[in-house]
Design an enzyme around this catalytic site. Sequence first.
Site, PDB file in Angstrom:
ATOM      1  N   ASP A  15      -1.459  -0.821   6.150  1.00 14.30           N
ATOM      2  CA  ASP A  15      -1.649  -0.227   7.479  1.00 14.30           C
ATOM      3  C   ASP A  15      -3.090   0.181   7.766  1.00 14.30           C
ATOM      4  O   ASP A  15      -3.462   0.391   8.911  1.00 14.30           O
ATOM      5  CB  ASP A  15      -0.778   1.031   7.623  1.00 14.30           C
ATOM      6  CG  ASP A  15      -1.284   2.155   6.728  1.00 14.30           C
ATOM      7  OD1 ASP A  15      -1.623   1.872   5.564  1.00 14.30           O
ATOM      8  OD2 ASP A  15      -1.355   3.300   7.186  1.00 14.30           O
ATOM      9  N   ASP A  66      -7.099  -1.723   3.955  1.00 13.47           N
ATOM     10  CA  ASP A  66      -6.208  -2.798   3.517  1.00 13.47           C
ATOM     11  C   ASP A  66      -6.588  -4.154   4.096  1.00 13.47           C
ATOM     12  O   ASP A  66      -6.119  -5.188   3.606  1.00 13.47           O
ATOM     13  CB  ASP A  66      -4.757  -2.481   3.918  1.00 13.47           C
ATOM     14  CG  ASP A  66      -4.249  -1.191   3.301  1.00 13.47           C
ATOM     15  OD1 ASP A  66      -4.502  -0.988   2.101  1.00 13.47           O
ATOM     16  OD2 ASP A  66      -3.621  -0.394   4.012  1.00 13.47           O
ATOM     17  N   ASP A 118       0.873  -1.171   0.000  1.00 11.27           N
ATOM     18  CA  ASP A 118       0.000   0.000   0.000  1.00 11.27           C
ATOM     19  C   ASP A 118       0.918   1.233   0.000  1.00 11.27           C
ATOM     20  O   ASP A 118       2.067   1.137   0.413  1.00 11.27           O
ATOM     21  CB  ASP A 118      -0.854  -0.092   1.281  1.00 11.27           C
ATOM     22  CG  ASP A 118      -1.405   1.228   1.745  1.00 11.27           C
ATOM     23  OD1 ASP A 118      -2.204   1.795   0.990  1.00 11.27           O
ATOM     24  OD2 ASP A 118      -1.050   1.678   2.851  1.00 11.27           O
TER      25      ASP A 118
END
Length: 287
Positions: free
Chosen positions: A232, A236, A38
């Site tokens: 995080d 996600d 990410d």
Amino acid sequence: ATPTSIMVGTGRAAETGILFKGGEHLERTHQINTVVLDKTGTITKGKPEVTDFIGNEKTLQLLASAEKGSEHPLAGAIVAYAEENGIEFLDVEDFKAIPGYGIEASIDGNHILVGNRKLMNNHQINIDGYEEKLVEFETNGKTAMLIAINGEYSGTIAVADTIKETAPEAIKQLKEMGIEVVMLTGDNERTAQAIAKQAGIDQVIAQVLPEEKAEKVKQLQAQGKKVAMVGDGVNDAPALVTADIGIAIGTGTEVAIEAADITILGGELLLIPKAIKISHATIRNIK
Ligand code: ADP
Ligand code: MG
């Protein structure tokens, strides 16, 4: 796999800040050949700051008041900027976050929209003439947001987030191990490419809606890849569960940590190649 060697492996990992939820995850990490990361809060520090604002004081006041209701890191940056500029916040009558697009609010009888091009397009806001500046911000790795008040374009605000110092080295180590590295983000293509370049990543999947992240991981798995997903955010979590191995950033949300198989303390990206190396060493000892 002997239980003892697995225990030694997870113990060694824990000492360096890599927390495996169970021994089976250490064994599965050995098969990973693709790492998906990410962007915000994983590759970057996740502490964005406003770099540019185009608009008048009233626009900033409405914009910042509206963003006070959002938990997004982008909102935090805008609120801090308004505070630094001595802006007085107004009461918000109505607030709605639109994940992947931006926010919508009503303040003092005004209708406010803040977000990306797609949000403006969905509300038929004419943004012709503001594209050039937007592209300039994005090419520099900034996330630019458009502001519309009562159906009219009213300003642009740009925010920048810096990559973690050790990100390029961590990516380099993964590549040297023959692992494919991919960046996955909800941010726009141009900003994502600029950040990826700084980190040394050449594969980027951008403009992914929060609910599509897991789908993108599935698509990579369908190509036969063994995927570790690193993230995080609350956004996600489904992708962390879907991946062969989910890796949460220790400084991230509780939801991400719960969804993951591994947590890396302090969000140190060098612990990702390290975790894979430890799993290889452990499996070698077993064989
Ligand atoms: P990321 O994966 O980078 O965290 P998100 O899916 O959370 O991305 O957001 C995607 C885009 O939606 C942002 O780049 C921004 O343009 C817009 N956006 C999201 N939240 C907000 C907000 N609070 N204010 C303005 N724009 C927002
Ligand atoms: Mg994130």
